[in-house]
Structures are given as structure tokens and as C-alpha cells.
Design an enzyme around this catalytic site. Sequence first.
Site, short mmCIF file in Angstrom:
data_model
loop_
_atom_site.label_atom_id
_atom_site.label_comp_id
_atom_site.label_asym_id
_atom_site.label_seq_id
_atom_site.Cartn_x
_atom_site.Cartn_y
_atom_site.Cartn_z
N CYS A 84 -1.19 12.72 30.26
CA CYS A 84 -1.09 14.29 29.99
C CYS A 84 -1.21 15.14 31.26
O CYS A 84 -0.99 16.18 31.06
CB CYS A 84 -1.92 14.63 28.81
SG CYS A 84 -3.76 15.06 29.12
N ASP A 86 -6.82 1.22 13.12
CA ASP A 86 -8.02 0.60 13.61
C ASP A 86 -7.76 -0.43 14.55
O ASP A 86 -8.65 -1.14 14.89
CB ASP A 86 -8.36 -0.17 12.40
CG ASP A 86 -7.18 -1.28 11.89
OD1 ASP A 86 -6.20 -1.37 12.50
OD2 ASP A 86 -7.37 -1.96 10.83
N ASN A 87 -6.88 -0.07 15.51
CA ASN A 87 -6.84 -0.79 16.93
C ASN A 87 -6.48 0.04 18.04
O ASN A 87 -5.84 0.88 17.78
CB ASN A 87 -5.93 -2.19 16.75
CG ASN A 87 -4.50 -1.86 16.46
OD1 ASN A 87 -3.87 -1.45 17.44
ND2 ASN A 87 -4.01 -1.64 15.40
N CYS A 106 -10.70 -5.25 16.12
CA CYS A 106 -9.80 -6.53 15.95
C CYS A 106 -10.09 -7.38 15.03
O CYS A 106 -9.24 -8.20 14.60
CB CYS A 106 -9.63 -7.32 17.47
SG CYS A 106 -8.92 -6.32 18.90
N LYS A 134 0.69 -1.14 0.14
CA LYS A 134 -0.11 -0.09 -0.21
C LYS A 134 0.73 1.34 0.20
O LYS A 134 0.50 2.13 -0.49
CB LYS A 134 -0.91 -0.05 1.39
CG LYS A 134 -2.07 -0.99 1.08
CD LYS A 134 -3.26 -0.86 2.18
CE LYS A 134 -4.26 -1.73 1.88
NZ LYS A 134 -5.08 -1.69 3.12
ZN LIG Z 1 -4.78 12.96 28.89
#
Ligand SMILES: [Zn+2]
Length: 394
Positions: free
Chosen positions: A368, A250-251, A308, A206
Site C-alpha cells: 500500500c 482462517d489461513n 492451518c 454451506k
Molecule cells: Zn500496507
Amino acid sequence: MSSGADLIRDAKEQIREVDPKEVHELLERRNGEVVVDVREQQEFEQSHIPGAVHVPRGHLESRIEGATGDKSERVVLYCASGNRSALAARTLLNDLGYSNVESMIGGIALWKDRGYDVETPRRLTDGQRERYSRHILIPEIGLDGQLKLLDAKVLLLGAGGLGSPTALYLAAAGVGTLGIVDDDVVDLSNLQRQVMHSQDRIGAPKVDSAEQAINGINPDVDVVKYQTRLDASNIMEIIDGYDVIVDGVDNFPTRYLLNDATVRLRIPVVSASILGFDGQLSVFAPYEGPCYRCLYPTPPPAELAPSCGANGVLGALPGIMGVLQAIEVVKLVTGSGDPLIGRLLLYEALSTSFTDLKLRRDPDCPICSRDPQEISDEEMGVFPDYEAFCAAAG
Ligand SMILES: [Zn+2]
């Protein structure tokens, strides 16, 4: 009927002229005098006096007031050799009511001969000017924004359904460097939505197919290919140095890993996901808005996780969500508008509705809420029951 030379001589008799030396001293003192370059766009772009404002003589009447303050303030005009600026100075004095106008003797040619500095702004090539003309016409982007796009480095995670439209539009927009991470090859079942690939490239990696599509649209784009899976061993090396990351992964395990690494490196992530007829989009800007973990401290139960295995999706859905991602990237790079930071956009295709939800930072977020350097390699991407998670969903 007077000749052009007569007209210029006439004008010079009616106005005051000033030597480049005096203009140079004026600019060094910077007491509010305005130095105006009255030449054409192309001449100004080639080089101009630092600190000069640009008002082409053809637009003098309509634009000069936006460039100067009070009509009694001192305004010095210059051009290439001192003739056009003399005519422009006469217009300001006689027709527009300015009282303290001068024209610089000898124009920028004499200025350069005297050894004074000129500013040579970066320019687009003629081809680029034409290619990006519709961007340059939008004030929020303009030439500056286009130069920022050309300098930008954007990393796409995945060259699939979301990555296809994002990559194509970012390439068309002139993003200078597009990195693409994908270890997959083009499969027939991809072509229902992954519009960057094509029938004749089935079986090709790809990243190679993407490079071909991108450079087919815009050969200016430098495509950096990573034919691999993003994991803890390579993520820091791959993402470091990119300005924005476009997440179409996608996971969940990779999403957590990506979140933690991008918070640590302070790289904004434009994240989208799709399932069935529904799409979601948000921008995670570290320390400006919430991160992915602020919203999802733990992944959903494995049996509910869509990530998954193979799931159905409407072919055009990643198209709209991927294009929205591309727009958010352009906004982040150019600094225009309000990116989707601290907001989650939901799109429901079946009802055709967009919903915009406010998102808040979690002051107790495990990632964060701390300083970037406190986030260790060991905890990046780790969440409870990691191994069991996809095994159960598989
Ligand atoms: Zn955060």
C-alpha cells in the site's frame, strides 16, 4: 362557529399568496428564500418541489425554526392545493413572529399543472418501512442510511463461525446483496458455533444452507453464492464490484492474497480472527489506514500459526466478533460513526476485556505504499516460503 371553509377564507385574507410561477423563479435564483412543504410525510415522499424543505403542518411550531433562518427572511409555504399552507402561513405570521411569509396558490397540484419539475424520492415499500422502522428511527441511519444498506453489496468470505452471525445480522439489516464464498459442506462439528446452519442441513453446501437462513430472515436479500475457494485465479473476478468485504478466512495465504487484491481495487475489508477465548478485529481501508501487510509484513512462524489445522474455539466467541464485524459494515455503508480503521480491537473472553490499539501505516509497505495500478498479478498474495508455510504447520 365558523366552518372550515370560512376559516380558510379568513386565513387567506390575512396572508399574502404567491403564484407558482413566482416560486419557480425564486428557486431558480436561489437567493436564500426558504420554500417549505407543509404536507404529511407520505405526501412529501411521493413527490415534492425540488429544493423544498419539509415541515409537516402538525409539527410547524416545533420544527419551523430549524428549517428557516431569520424570522424576517422570506418563507414560502405550499401544500397540496393551497389551503393548509394558508393556515400554516397565518400561524407563522400571527403566532410565531414571522414577518415575510407567503402561501403558494394552488399547491403542488397547480405547480404540476404548470409543468414544473417535481422530485420523486426513492421510497421504501410499506413492508420495508415496517421491517426497518427501528433503523429509520436512529438519526445516524434514517431513511437515507437504510436506502444505502439496501443498495449495498457486501461479500462474506466464509460461511462459518464468524460468517454466520455477520450474515444473519446483515441480512436482517437489509443489505441488498450478500455474496458468500465457501466451498465447504455443513458438518456436525460446525454446529457448536456456526449458528447459520442447522442439524437438518448437515452435508449440504454451506453456501446453500446460508442462503436458506438468510432468506428465511429477509427475502429481500439477494444472495450470490460462490461455492469455491478464493485463490489467485478467481479473486479479482469475485471481489470486483463489492462495496465491503467481510473477512473471516482462517489461513494466512488467503489473507495476504485478499489484502493485495483489495488494496488494488480499493475495497475496505472488515477483518476478524478468533482463537480459543480471544478475538481480534480491524477495518483495513486501503490508503486511509494501514493494510494487513503494514502490520504483518511476513506471517508468523508456521509452528505458531493457528490457521492451518483444527483449533479449539469457544462457541460464542465468533458470535461476538462476527456481530462486531456486522456493525463495522453498517457503519462503512451508511457513513456513520468512526469505523475501526487504523485500530485493532482485542477481545479477551476469559477476562472480559476489550483493548483498542492504534495501528499505523508502514510507509515502506510492499503493497500500500504504491499506487494500486502498480500492484501486479504476480506479486499478489506472495510472501516468503509460501509453500513451506502450511506444510510445516500441518
Ligand atoms: Zn500496507
